[in-house]
Motif scaffolding. Structure first.
Motif, short mmCIF file in Angstrom:
data_model
loop_
_atom_site.label_atom_id
_atom_site.label_comp_id
_atom_site.label_asym_id
_atom_site.label_seq_id
_atom_site.Cartn_x
_atom_site.Cartn_y
_atom_site.Cartn_z
N TRP A 1 2.31 -9.56 -5.32
CA TRP A 1 3.74 -9.74 -5.62
C TRP A 1 4.54 -9.49 -4.11
N LEU A 2 4.14 -8.42 -3.43
CA LEU A 2 4.83 -7.96 -2.22
C LEU A 2 4.36 -9.24 -1.16
N ALA A 3 3.25 -9.70 -1.24
CA ALA A 3 2.75 -10.71 -0.41
C ALA A 3 3.59 -12.06 -0.52
N ALA A 4 3.59 -12.44 -1.71
CA ALA A 4 4.46 -13.42 -2.33
C ALA A 4 5.89 -13.22 -1.83
N ASP A 5 6.56 -12.33 -2.02
CA ASP A 5 7.91 -12.01 -1.65
C ASP A 5 8.14 -12.30 0.08
N ALA B 1 9.60 -18.94 3.96
CA ALA B 1 10.21 -20.34 3.77
C ALA B 1 11.67 -20.28 3.78
N ARG B 2 12.33 -19.26 3.29
CA ARG B 2 13.87 -19.62 3.48
C ARG B 2 14.44 -19.39 4.65
N ILE C 1 8.61 -24.23 8.05
CA ILE C 1 6.84 -23.94 7.83
C ILE C 1 7.17 -23.79 6.03
N SER C 2 8.27 -24.12 5.68
CA SER C 2 8.65 -23.86 3.97
C SER C 2 7.32 -24.44 3.37
N ASN D 1 5.81 -21.91 0.92
CA ASN D 1 5.82 -21.70 -0.39
C ASN D 1 4.46 -21.84 -1.22
N GLN D 2 3.67 -22.66 -0.39
CA GLN D 2 2.32 -22.97 -1.04
C GLN D 2 1.56 -21.46 -1.20
N ALA D 3 1.57 -20.57 -0.06
CA ALA D 3 1.11 -19.47 0.08
C ALA D 3 1.76 -18.33 -1.08
#
Length: 457
Positions: A394-398, A404-405, A410-411, A415-417
């Protein structure tokens, strides 16, 4: 009729102090013209606004603002010579506004606005079009922020170089100028965005104004990312080592004591990683000897790294970071140091330098993405049980989502990651079967040392 009377009355009230010396005709003409413009009835507003501009040029700034919109409407509908006539009227309107209302007009924006229709409609020679943009940049760089205008400024220089009217160094000079400006604007937008994204991540309610600020910042970041991509595509093979090395090699002996020339050559060769040619070492050492600058130290670090002397490379990179004053260049150095630590598995030190890079350049999304990658790689080592280990994702996704933002270039990958990391994190059923609830905070241990909240899935 009543609407027109009210519009006339409102304009008279609002402008009573400013127009005391104006004739009743100006008040009446302006009120009716503005009424049509506000209603977007530009066919009727156009001749009326022209008349106000001609008869009462100093009546109000609104005349020029509304006339600009009316002329843009007319230009969009016209073609051929008529279109060129409307374009010239628009340019004259901008010029007159700048002359009469200099304190309420951004010079760089107006000059850029004047240059763009000439570029879009091929009015004048390439040289004349280029000079129009150059005037905007040199006289008011701060307010020359148009992504399209900045691209056109560089595009025209490349076209002139292709025609044999400019040399390759001229192209590089304008490229550097435009890229630096774009990165300034990206950093400003990312700085505005950062605290708002933090509020979002903390599930704090945003005001409508803050939501608009996020939208505006993200649009700007996206536009500038597209321009950078287009600039690099346009530069293309011109900046390859095969072109750069002969360009600088032929002048090295003559210029080896010229600090400005050495800095330019060093920066270009370094940026394209032309570090294996002996010329790069010669340029770097000559520059470091004359002036132990950040760029010279960084280049010697690249040379040491290429030779496998990583401790020496880090010594030079740290020296370069301390000497560097340009935020974007400082970020590049910190990012390089971070990559060295990451490659060696020292994730804690790598994160420290990735965060230093982001502090220097807030739009550097790749730094957040690298941190996300390190967190994901550490998931199995940084939890007390299967659930908390997977919670690391979850932390990695954040962090990947944040990348991306702030950096639309590199969005797609970011976003894929983020989606992949969320797929590895505990799912709704896992949370239901655990001792945790949505919204609970989980402390992640080991080198990560951060807290992540279970999302409301």
């Amino acid at each position: 009729m009543k609407k027109r009377f009210l519009a006339l009355f409102a304009v008279a009230l609002l402008g009573s102090g400013a127009v005391s010396a104006q004739s009743d005709d100006c008040v009446t003409m302006a009120a009716l013209a503005y009424d049509d413009a506000k209603a977007k009835n530009y066919e009727a507003a156009y001749p009326a606004l022209l008349k106000v501009k001609e008869k009462c040029p100093k009546y109000s700034l609104a005349t020029y603002q509304y006339l600009e919109r009316a002329l843009e409407y007319k230009i969009d509908k016209a073609s051929g010579d008529q279109k060129k006539e409307f374009i010239q009227q628009l340019i004259d309107t901008w010029k007159q506004r700048l002359e009469l209302y200099p304190d309420k007009t951004e010079k760089g924006k107006v000059y850029s606005d004047i240059a763009l229709p000439k570029f879009d409609n091929n009015i004048g020679s390439k040289e004349e079009q280029y000079k129009a943009f150059d005037k905007a940049f040199t006289e008011d760089k701060e307010n020359f922020t148009s992504p399209k205008g900045l691209y056109a400024y560089f595009d025209l220089m490349v076209d002139m170089q292709d025609a044999g009217k400019r040399n390759l160094q001229d192209v590089f000079d304008i490229y550097d100028r435009v890229i630096d400006k774009i990165e300034e604007e990206e950093n400003d937008a990312a700085e505005d965005l950062a605290p708002l994204l933090k509020k979002q991540e903390n599930n704090e309610k945003l005001t409508s104004k803050e939501e608009k600020q996020i939208k505006y910042a993200e649009i700007n970041l996206s536009n500038y990312a597209k321009v950078k991509e287009a600039l690099n595509a346009k530069l293309g093979a011109r900046a390859d080592c095969d072109n750069l090395i002969p360009l600088y090699k032929k002048d090295f002996e003559e210029k080896k004591t010229d600090i400005a020339w050495l800095k330019n050559a060093n920066a270009r060769l370094s940026a394209k990683d032309c570090t294996e040619d002996p010329l790069f070492v010669k340029v770097s050492e000559a520059l470091y000897k004359l002036e132990p600058s950040a760029s010279a130290a960084y280049s010697l670090g690249q040379t040491a790294e290429a030779n496998g002397n990583y401790s020496k490379a880090l010594q030079y990179y740290n020296e370069a970071a301390n000497l560097e004053t340009n935020p974007s260049d400082k970020a590049k150095i910190y990012y390089r140091i971070a990559n060295n630590y990451k490659d060696k598995g020292n994730f804690s030190q790598a994160r420290n330098f990735y965060k230093k890079a982001v502090n220097a350049k807030p739009s550097l999304g790749s730094a957040w993405l690298q941190i996300a990658s390190m967190y994901a790689q550490s998931a199995n080592n940084c939890g007390d049980d299967a659930f908390t280990k997977r919670a690391v994702y979850w932390l990695a996704a954040d962090y990947a989502a944040r990348a991306a933002r702030v950096d639309p270039s590199i969005s797609g990958n970011a976003n894929q990651a983020a989606a992949a990391y969320r797929g590895r994190a505990p799912q709704k059923s896992d949370v239901f079967q655990s001792s945790y609830n949505p919204g609970d905070a989980i402390q992640i241990g080991c080198w990560i040392g951060e807290t992540v909240r279970i999302p409301n899935q």
